[in-house]
Write a protein that holds these residues in place. Structure first.
Motif, short mmCIF file in Angstrom:
data_model
loop_
_atom_site.label_atom_id
_atom_site.label_comp_id
_atom_site.label_asym_id
_atom_site.label_seq_id
_atom_site.Cartn_x
_atom_site.Cartn_y
_atom_site.Cartn_z
N SER A 181 -23.64 29.41 18.23
CA SER A 181 -23.44 28.92 19.57
C SER A 181 -23.66 30.15 20.47
CB SER A 181 -22.10 28.14 19.70
OG SER A 181 -21.89 27.95 20.91
N ARG A 241 -15.48 23.89 6.50
CA ARG A 241 -15.34 22.48 6.41
C ARG A 241 -16.67 22.05 6.18
NH1 ARG A 241 -16.50 18.17 8.98
NH2 ARG A 241 -16.99 19.49 10.75
N LYS A 242 -17.80 22.52 6.86
CA LYS A 242 -19.19 22.16 6.81
C LYS A 242 -19.57 22.52 5.23
CE LYS A 242 -22.17 22.31 10.07
NZ LYS A 242 -22.36 21.09 10.39
N GLU A 250 -24.03 22.84 17.43
CA GLU A 250 -23.04 21.77 17.11
C GLU A 250 -21.94 21.70 18.26
OE1 GLU A 250 -22.40 20.65 12.77
OE2 GLU A 250 -23.39 22.56 12.75
N ALA A 302 -10.84 29.54 14.00
CA ALA A 302 -11.22 28.18 13.96
C ALA A 302 -12.84 27.94 13.55
CB ALA A 302 -11.06 27.56 15.48
N ALA A 303 -13.41 28.74 14.23
CA ALA A 303 -14.88 28.82 14.09
C ALA A 303 -15.03 28.81 12.44
CB ALA A 303 -15.71 30.12 14.44
N GLU A 356 -17.75 24.37 21.91
CA GLU A 356 -16.56 24.62 22.51
C GLU A 356 -15.81 25.88 22.29
OE1 GLU A 356 -13.94 21.44 20.50
OE2 GLU A 356 -15.11 19.92 21.62
N ILE A 357 -16.34 26.42 21.08
CA ILE A 357 -15.39 28.02 20.87
C ILE A 357 -16.08 28.75 21.78
CG2 ILE A 357 -15.45 29.78 19.21
CD1 ILE A 357 -15.02 27.27 16.95
N GLN A 378 -14.28 25.90 10.67
CA GLN A 378 -15.51 24.61 10.97
C GLN A 378 -16.58 25.07 9.96
OE1 GLN A 378 -16.32 22.10 12.41
NE2 GLN A 378 -14.23 21.97 13.71
N GLU A 399 -18.48 21.43 18.11
CA GLU A 399 -17.61 22.21 17.68
C GLU A 399 -17.87 23.67 17.75
OE1 GLU A 399 -19.43 20.00 15.96
OE2 GLU A 399 -18.44 19.17 14.10
N PHE A 400 -18.81 24.09 17.61
CA PHE A 400 -19.05 25.67 17.96
C PHE A 400 -19.18 26.01 19.52
CE2 PHE A 400 -20.12 24.90 13.54
CZ PHE A 400 -19.21 25.96 12.87
#
Lengths: 151, 812
Positions: B70, B171-172, B37, B164-165, B42-43, B168, B39-40
């Motif tokens: 990721s 949240r998921k 995904e 941040a990870a 990017e990290i 995420q 979002e991950f």
């Protein structure tokens, strides 16, 4: 030479008498001795008693043989003659009253030279006698016959 | 396996968490094996960039593997736990750095370090759940060792990225749980075939979900969200009931709405719904809202309908069944009693229901058995008679007893078992069976007492069944016969004959055969029998076994033998007689010979001497004496002739007359020659056209012709020149007739037959001399040659004599 004798073998004295008369009438001079049965015929031909004397009883040139005989039949006489070395070529004419086929055949089988039936009439008998004499005595050539040939 | 976290799971004392909790927490995130995904990604990109590392990962450490949510620079999405460096990193509360793993005893042997990618540097920040459980890392790796580790800036960034990870992930997790809850709800409602509703009584607004519309086949959103719209869809028959229920709810009569009714589906059909609802009131107690659930019960209704139909069907079956169907409960009380039972037992359903079965129809002696059987089944579940066909007696209302056949099955209705008996009156079948048995016995009696011996044999001829008579014919007992085949007791000379026929029979080549043959009786003597053999075929028509019916015909055979012997005896006697006759004939023959020889000799003498007398002494005799002598001669001639003719006639009767093809012309010529030689020029004789060949003996035929022609010449009126004509005529059937026609004195018709007899004379010897035998000789000659003779004549008009012989075709 009295070699032209004709031996008549017949048990019927009438037949024999009339036969000899017919021979005589036909002018045949040959002696015609006569015997009345088979045994006598054999005795005559073999020169046995009482026929030892060949002057008196000459060996015939022809035998006129009846079949129906007392003691020994004509067939037996035939058979005996044909068995004798000295006699077997002796001409024998069967003269009988039988016209039976069996008698005829047997006669020829045993060596008869001819077979004649006794005629019923005198005329016929005369004719027969003349013909037999003409043929068998005058024309026919016979072989030498000697009753003592082998003895 | 240095560096393996294997020591970890249960030995987590030093870290403050257990591996089990950690893994449980990880599972809660449902992150393993999910797709990459952004979002991950990017990290990891930021981590690689900031840390200037070729490899960056968001790594989740599971039980047996680590999963990369990721990754940059490593190209795989998971690795075995044994190769995991992160598994070590997560044991740190903070950033974990390994500057040179080759020199670090914990990692030197790790395949990622020792071989393959030859990694040297690692730095990772843990992913820690709100509960404080580390589930993975955000980490970077390099192929070169970095003795200085990360810069402070890089370290902070890595930590921030890990947080941040984690955010995420968190949240998921929450969104996922919500979606799941909704899904569960949705699934539950779907499974319920129902939908919730909420209807505002003031505004008339009724909230339905899209599922609600779907239930009615309405496009989502097309359904009007009003109570009125709902009312319009009610089935007319059900609307009053619905409104009544609604009224009851509103006026407080009913605590809740609970009603089943039909509503119109968009496709024009109806669906059944079950609506339940509660009335909500406002503060003042006024009805405000009705909320509840609607359930689609169409399917259930269908099942109900089917059940009802099935019940109806069952009822119909019970009604129409020919068998009695009786159901009892566990207490033996009758709960079902169909019309057949009513008819059979004479109790109405009304009367039977509720009665104890045992008291109603079971004979006294069976009541205990029945009760014990019931008790046993209730106690153990065992019922020996259940499911089986049983035959016993039952009692009617009038007390009469009759045989029944029944089958019982147990069914569970509620907690207690019921038993249903299917029961049939078999009185008539019993009777039929009885009749069959009787007829069977009759047949058996017939078989046993038959006068004929009857045996059944198998395909090899061995006896399978024999009756008494068969034993008595053969002398062997039944047991002895069953150990034998028919060939064993058959006469050796008849054995093959019978066997050959039997094989043809059993091969199906013949249906049956008969044979006269012999058995050898046990006692050794011969038994003559007439055999009639046939076979019995199976369903496929092939012979199964042979039936042999035998009749002793020894007596008849003996009679036949006697007859045969009698006939043989007769034959023998005939032969004997024939032999005698032959001998007699021979004697006659001899007699004729004697005549020919002995009788003719005196005639010859008579004639000879008479002739001699005339010839030799004729001169001495007077005329009268000579006449007498001539008469003697003539008489002798006649007598001779007579004897000759008699001899000729007798010769014709004896011996064989040999036939051969003979030319008619030649024989006639010979005969005429003979006649004309004897008496030349005394007659006029014609003969022509005699081309035929006939089957005859030439001598015999010649004599016959001579006799006929002589007669024709002789029997003419005095002074008449005889005219004789000979001609041939072909008759039918291959015969040739020779005609001898004269101009003579003819014959009176009454004499035509007589003249062919012996010694038949029609005229005096003086007028027409002859022996009277001539025509007899003709007739006998023709008979001996297979021909015939006859005469056509009229007195004074001449005679036409004929003889007939078989014609020989030229080919012969």
């Amino acid at each position: 030479m009295r070699g032209e004798a004709i031996l008549v073998v017949d048990d019927d004295p009438d037949d024999a008498h009339l036969l000899m008369r017919a021979l005589r009438k036909a002018g045949i001079a040959s002696p015609v001795p006569h015997v009345g049965d088979g045994d006598a015929a054999i005795a005559y031909l073999s020169g046995a008693a009482p026929f030892q004397d060949r002057e008196e009883h000459p060996l015939p040139k022809l035998v006129l043989l009846d079949l129906k005989l007392p003691r020994r039949s004509g067939h037996e006489v035939l058979e005996w003659v044909r068995a004798q070395p000295g006699l077997r070529r002796l001409p024998i004419v069967v003269l009988t009253s039988s016209g039976q086929r069996s008698d005829i055949a047997r006669a020829y089988d045993l060596g008869a030279n001819s077979y004649l039936v006794k005629p019923a009439t005198t005329g016929e008998l005369n004719e027969l006698v003349r013909a037999v004499h003409a043929y068998w005595i005058r024309l026919n050539m016979s072989a030498q016959v000697d009753a003592h040939e082998s003895r | 396996m240095t560096g393996s976290p294997a020591e970890g799971p249960q030995t987590s004392a030093g870290v403050g968490w257990s591996e089990a909790d950690r893994l449980s927490a990880l599972r809660a995130y449902s992150i393993l094996d999910t797709a990459p995904e952004p979002e991950f990604d990017e990290i990891t990109e930021i981590a690689a960039l900031v840390c200037k590392a070729p490899i960056a990962l968001v790594s989740l450490v599971a039980e047996t593997r680590q999963f990369f949510k990721s990754e940059v620079g490593i190209g795989v999405r998971e690795m075995p736990i044994e190769m995991s460096i992160c598994a070590h990193a997560i044991r740190e509360r903070d950033l974990f750095v390994a500057p040179d793993m080759e020199k670090d005893p914990r990692f030197a042997c790790n395949p990622l370090v020792a071989d393959g990618p030859r990694l040297r540097f690692y730095a990772g920040a843990p992913l820690v759940t709100p509960e404080g459980l580390p589930i993975g890392t955000v980490c970077v790796l390099d192929h070169e060792p970095r003795p200085q580790g990360l810069t402070a800036e890089q370290g902070m960034t890595l930590r921030a990225l890990a947080r941040a990870a984690m955010a995420q992930l968190e949240r998921k997790r929450v969104t996922g749980a919500l979606a799941q809850s909704e899904e569960r709800y949705r699934l539950a409602v779907a499974a319920f075939h129902g939908e919730t509703y909420d209807s505002d009584l003031e505004s008339g607004y009724a909230h339905h979900t899209p599922r609600f519309d779907e239930m009615l086949g309405v496009h989502p959103g097309d359904g009007e969200p009003t109570r009125e719209w709902w009312f319009t869809r009610l089935h007319p028959d059900d609307a009053p009931r619905f409104h009544e229920a609604l009224r009851d709810l509103l006026n407080g009569t009913a605590a809740q709405l609970d009603v089943e009714f039909r509503v119109r589906h968009e496709n024009g059909g109806w669906i059944w719904v079950w609506q339940r609802g509660l009335l909500l009131r406002d503060a003042e107690g006024r009805p405000k809202r009705i909320a509840g659930a609607l359930l689609d019960i169409t399917e259930r209704k269908k099942v109900d309908e089917r059940l009802r139909a099935s019940e109806a069907l069952k009822g119909a079956i019970l009604e129409a069944a020919l068998d009695c169907i009786i159901t009892i409960d566990h207490d033996s009380r009758i709960v079902e009693w169909n019309p057949a039972a009513e008819r059979t037992f004479g109790y109405t359903r009304q009367a039977a229901l509720g009665c104890d079965l045992a008291e109603l129809i079971i004979p006294p002696e069976l009541k205990d058995t029945h009760r014990r059987g019931m008790a046993r089944f209730l106690a153990t579940g065992e019922g020996p008679v259940l499911g089986k066909r049983v035959e016993l007696e039952a009692v009617r209302a009038d007390g009469s007893r009759f045989p029944v056949e029944l089958a019982i099955s147990a069914i569970e209705i509620g907690a207690k078992p019921h038993f249903t008996a299917y029961l049939r009156d078999i009185t008539s079948r019993r009777e039929a069976e009885e009749n069959l048995r009787e007829s069977d016995q009759r047949l058996k009696a017939t078989y046993e007492r038959a006068f004929a011996g009857i045996a059944e044999v198998d395909a090899d001829g061995r006896y399978l069944r024999v009756n008494e008579q068969f034993s008595s014919v053969t002398g062997y007992s039944r047991e002895e016969l069953l150990a034998r085949s028919f060939a064993d007791i058959t006469h050796p000379e008849d054995r093959e004959r019978d066997r050959a026929q039997f094989h043809r029979l059993m091969a199906g080549e013949v249906e049956a055969y008969t044979l006269e043959k012999r058995y050898v009786h046990k006692e050794g003597h011969t038994v003559w029998i007439d055999l009639a053999a046939s076979h019995v075929g199976g369903a496929d028509g092939r012979p199964l076994y042979g039936i042999r019916v035998v009749r002793d015909v020894t007596d008849r055979k003996q009679a036949e033998d006697e007859l045969y012997q009698l006939a043989a005896e007769l034959e023998r006697r005939v032969e004997e007689r024939t032999a005698q006759l032959v001998q007699t004939n021979a004697e006659l023959s001899a007699f004729a010979y004697s005549i020919s020889h002995d009788l003719r000799a005196p005639i010859r003498a008579m004639e000879g001497y008479a002739e001699a007398l005339i010839e030799d002494h004729g001169g001495q005799l007077d005329g009268e004496a000579r006449l007498y002598l001539e008469r003697i001669v003539a008489a002798a001639h006649r007598m001779n002739r007579l004897v000759e003719d008699l001899l000729a006639y007798s010769r014709l009767s004896q011996g064989e007359v040999v036939l051969r093809p003979v030319s008619l012309a030649q024989v006639v010529a010979e005969a005429l020659q003979e006649i004309t030689t004897e008496k030349p020029d005394t007659a006029h004789i014609d003969a022509d056209g005699l081309a035929q060949i006939v089957r005859a003996n030439p001598t015999t035929l010649r004599q016959a012709i001579i006799n006929l022609v002589s007669n024709a010449v002789k029997f003419v009126p005095p002074g008449t020149m005889p005219h004789v004509r000979l001609r041939a005529e072909e008759r039918g059937e291959g015969m040739v007739r020779l005609w001898v026609e004269d101009n003579g004195i003819g014959l009176a018709s009454e004499h035509l037959e007589r003249i062919f007899g012996v010694f038949e004379r029609l005229h005096s010897r003086e007028a027409y001399p002859g022996s009277g035998i001539g025509l007899a000789i003709v007739r006998r000659s023709m008979e001996r040659m297979g021909g015939a003779c006859g005469v056509e004549s009229e007195l004074g008009k001449g005679s036409r004599f004929w003889i007939e012989l078989a014609k020989v075709e030229d080919a012969e």
